[in-house]
Scaffold this active site. Structure first.
Site, PDB file in Angstrom:
ATOM      1  N   LYS A 113      -2.052  -6.982  12.548  1.00  0.00           N
ATOM      2  CA  LYS A 113      -3.334  -6.275  12.462  1.00  0.00           C
ATOM      3  C   LYS A 113      -3.341  -5.475  11.175  1.00  0.00           C
ATOM      4  O   LYS A 113      -2.274  -5.130  10.644  1.00  0.00           O
ATOM      5  CB  LYS A 113      -3.499  -5.325  13.653  1.00  0.00           C
ATOM      6  CG  LYS A 113      -4.931  -5.038  14.004  1.00  0.00           C
ATOM      7  CD  LYS A 113      -5.542  -6.179  14.811  1.00  0.00           C
ATOM      8  CE  LYS A 113      -7.002  -5.934  15.151  1.00  0.00           C
ATOM      9  NZ  LYS A 113      -7.493  -6.874  16.165  1.00  0.00           N
TER      10      LYS A 113
HETATM   11  P1  NAD Z   1     -18.666  -4.277  16.954  1.00  0.00           P
HETATM   12  O1  NAD Z   1     -18.396  -3.267  15.908  1.00  0.00           O
HETATM   13  O2  NAD Z   1     -19.487  -5.491  16.636  1.00  0.00           O
HETATM   14  O3  NAD Z   1     -19.377  -3.611  18.269  1.00  0.00           O
HETATM   15  C1  NAD Z   1     -18.909  -2.466  18.909  1.00  0.00           C
HETATM   16  C2  NAD Z   1     -19.930  -1.978  19.918  1.00  0.00           C
HETATM   17  O4  NAD Z   1     -19.443  -0.776  20.531  1.00  0.00           O
HETATM   18  C3  NAD Z   1     -21.290  -1.625  19.314  1.00  0.00           C
HETATM   19  O5  NAD Z   1     -22.294  -2.081  20.182  1.00  0.00           O
HETATM   20  C4  NAD Z   1     -21.266  -0.097  19.310  1.00  0.00           C
HETATM   21  O6  NAD Z   1     -22.554   0.468  19.374  1.00  0.00           O
HETATM   22  C5  NAD Z   1     -20.481   0.185  20.567  1.00  0.00           C
HETATM   23  N1  NAD Z   1     -19.948   1.548  20.603  1.00  0.00           N
HETATM   24  C6  NAD Z   1     -19.421   2.289  19.605  1.00  0.00           C
HETATM   25  N2  NAD Z   1     -19.090   3.507  20.030  1.00  0.00           N
HETATM   26  C7  NAD Z   1     -19.399   3.534  21.343  1.00  0.00           C
HETATM   27  C8  NAD Z   1     -19.324   4.544  22.355  1.00  0.00           C
HETATM   28  N3  NAD Z   1     -18.853   5.748  22.084  1.00  0.00           N
HETATM   29  N4  NAD Z   1     -19.721   4.212  23.594  1.00  0.00           N
HETATM   30  C9  NAD Z   1     -20.220   2.987  23.867  1.00  0.00           C
HETATM   31  N5  NAD Z   1     -20.342   2.023  22.964  1.00  0.00           N
HETATM   32  C10 NAD Z   1     -19.941   2.297  21.714  1.00  0.00           C
HETATM   33  O7  NAD Z   1     -17.228  -4.668  17.465  1.00  0.00           O
HETATM   34  P2  NAD Z   1     -16.783  -5.990  18.248  1.00  0.00           P
HETATM   35  O8  NAD Z   1     -16.277  -6.983  17.279  1.00  0.00           O
HETATM   36  O9  NAD Z   1     -17.831  -6.365  19.237  1.00  0.00           O
HETATM   37  O10 NAD Z   1     -15.507  -5.405  18.992  1.00  0.00           O
HETATM   38  C11 NAD Z   1     -15.588  -4.678  20.207  1.00  0.00           C
HETATM   39  C12 NAD Z   1     -14.217  -4.690  20.859  1.00  0.00           C
HETATM   40  O11 NAD Z   1     -13.807  -6.047  21.069  1.00  0.00           O
HETATM   41  C13 NAD Z   1     -13.092  -4.052  20.022  1.00  0.00           C
HETATM   42  O12 NAD Z   1     -12.169  -3.490  20.937  1.00  0.00           O
HETATM   43  C14 NAD Z   1     -12.454  -5.240  19.324  1.00  0.00           C
HETATM   44  O13 NAD Z   1     -11.130  -5.005  18.925  1.00  0.00           O
HETATM   45  C15 NAD Z   1     -12.548  -6.255  20.456  1.00  0.00           C
HETATM   46  N6  NAD Z   1     -12.434  -7.664  20.032  1.00  0.00           N
HETATM   47  C16 NAD Z   1     -13.294  -8.201  19.125  1.00  0.00           C
HETATM   48  C17 NAD Z   1     -13.160  -9.544  18.785  1.00  0.00           C
HETATM   49  C18 NAD Z   1     -14.115 -10.223  17.837  1.00  0.00           C
HETATM   50  O14 NAD Z   1     -13.994 -11.444  17.638  1.00  0.00           O
HETATM   51  N7  NAD Z   1     -15.075  -9.515  17.253  1.00  0.00           N
HETATM   52  C19 NAD Z   1     -12.149 -10.331  19.340  1.00  0.00           C
HETATM   53  C20 NAD Z   1     -11.298  -9.758  20.274  1.00  0.00           C
HETATM   54  C21 NAD Z   1     -11.456  -8.421  20.616  1.00  0.00           C
END
Ligand code: NAD
Length: 423
Positions: A113
């Site tokens: 990471k």
């Molecule tokens: P992103 O930045 O696209 O979205 C994050 C979301 O969380 C947004 O809707 C934001 O408004 C919301 N958010 C932020 N602060 C918040 C709060 N205090 N309360 C509620 N909601 C809040 O990120 P993402 O890529 O969707 O990633 C989200 C999670 O999934 C992370 O933990 C990331 O590590 C994990 N993840 C992502 C992927 C991927 O392919 N993008 C893969 C595996 C895991």
């Protein structure tokens, strides 16, 4: 993209969760103390401090990290996060989870990471580009298509990956698309990558619901977040007949007992910047969302949101972890005792890294697959990994998290022992 995803307290909690989970799996497997020490420690950690010229001509120094946790099963794979509260501990936790995640879905990768301490919302596009190109240069001793392949994470996306790919290629004098995944289609990206994580979550929800005899048709689903993972999970579950009763963002949530249409919510969010106030919905807090009565709860935003404090009030029958590390070990125990089925992050959100792997394979072959091929291969990988974890859980009488970790840790341990300890 999210900006409030990580607080410093949460960061410590992420590493604590990752290590507690690992120790539980190692105990259960009766892992030899030496092997346990090898698998616990990150293999390489690089800290870089580097200057970036800002648009007004002044210079700022940024700190970035790249951690490779384990390389026994193949090159390192893992995303890059931009956030003001990125820390070495958080990156260590996320790198360790990547090792286990790749092993659960049998990808020939180790875990890594990266992160840069910055607030992307306060940087212009040109500043972000210079920061990204310099960070890519600083970590270039580690990254490469055969050694360590970054991908997007919180606050990074296809454009960030394009800049990293271009920077790395410029250094070598020819295009090397396989150095990163999650790229735009025009430069060697893959069909199906943007929605891959949400699609994988949907397969896991379907498999879990089938085993609990819960029909997906009409099932009430509450989703925390509305970013990449959450929005696609909402759209795909909605398309399968589930009722999306709530979604949220950092400003709060939108609740509609009769169901939201995710496409309408996406349009509303694009116009207003938030899901709060979406048509035909009532405003709720993120805390309330987690405690809604529903069949499926999908935390898909933050780390450590389900804790020992609120776990007794979670009323979902299935918790499908779209986010990394949303449930603390104490909460895990409470949910398990209360009969809530938790589909753990290292299985549930592995669809993203799986399609990243497909992208890397396509780049190396310079031969690209159709969206249908991607979806059917992804489905096969996720359904088979779910079945492996389920079987492990039944054989050992443990919850799905411990089962997934035991499966992953034993696969990495086997690879380590088979290779032997050098020299
Ligand atoms: P992103 O930045 O696209 O979205 C994050 C979301 O969380 C947004 O809707 C934001 O408004 C919301 N958010 C932020 N602060 C918040 C709060 N205090 N309360 C509620 N909601 C809040 O990120 P993402 O890529 O969707 O990633 C989200 C999670 O999934 C992370 O933990 C990331 O590590 C994990 N993840 C992502 C992927 C991927 O392919 N993008 C893969 C595996 C895991």
């Amino acid at each position: 993209m999210a900006s409030e995803l990580v607080s410093s307290q949460v960061v410590d909690s992420a590493l604590r969760s990752a290590l507690t989970q690992f120790e539980a799996a190692a105990d259960r497997l009766g892992l030899d103390p030496g092997l346990r020490a090898v698998l616990r420690a990150p293999k390489r950690e690089l800290i870089v401090n580097f200057p970036v010229e800002m648009d007004d001509g002044h210079i700022e120094v940024f700190t970035g990290y790249r951690v490779q946790h384990n390389l026994a099963r193949g090159p390192a794979k893992g995303g890059i996060r931009y956030h003001p509260r990125v820390s070495l501990d958080e990156v260590r936790a996320l790198a360790m989870w990547m090792t286990w995640k790749c092993a659960v879905v049998r990808l020939p990768y180790g875990g890594a990471k990266g992160g840069v301490v910055c607030d992307p919302k306060r940087l212009s596009q040109r500043e972000l580009e210079r920061l990204t190109r310099r960070y890519a240069t600083e970590i270039s001793p580690l990254i490469g298509p055969d050694s360590d392949i970054p991908a997007p994470d919180v606050n990074t996306g296809p454009q960030t990956m394009a800049w990293i790919m271009d920077t790395y290629s410029m250094h070598h004098g020819y295009s090397i698309p396989a150095v990163v995944t999650g790229k735009p289609l025009s430069i060697g990206g893959s069909e199906g990558r943007p929605e891959a994580t949400g699609r994988g979550v949907t397969y896991c929800v379907r498999e879990a619901a089938r085993r609990l005899d819960i029909p997906l048709q009409g099932a009430r689903v509450a989703i925390q977040g509305f970013g990449n993972v959450a929005e696609y999970a909402a759209r795909l579950l909605h398309a399968q007949g589930a009722r999306i009763i709530a979604v949220s963002d950092s400003r709060g949530g939108a609740f509609a007992p009769n169901g939201l249409n995710p496409a309408d919510v996406a349009r509303f969010k694009q116009e207003t910047g938030s899901v709060v106030g979406a048509p035909h919905s009532r405003r709720i807090s993120n805390a309330e969302l987690l405690e809604l009565e529903c069949e499926v709860l999908v935390p898909a935003a933050l780390e450590s949101v389900i804790t020992e404090e609120n776990a007794p009030r979670v009323r979902a029958r299935i918790v499908a972890e779209g986010a990394n590390g949303p449930t603390t070990p104490e909460a895990d125990r409470i949910l398990h005792e209360r009969g809530v089925l938790v589909v753990p992050d290292i299985l549930c959100n592995a669809g993203g890294v799986t399609v990243s792997y497909f992208e890397w394979v396509q780049d190396r072959d310079a031969f690209f697959w159709t969206a249908e091929e991607i979806y059917s291969r992804l489905e096969r990988v996720m359904v088979s990994a779910f079945a492996d974890v389920w079987r492990m859980s039944e054989q050992h009488g443990v919850d799905l998290r411990l089962a997934a970790l035991m499966l992953a840790v034993s696969r990495v341990a086997e690879a380590t022992l088979t290779r032997g300890i050098y020299p």
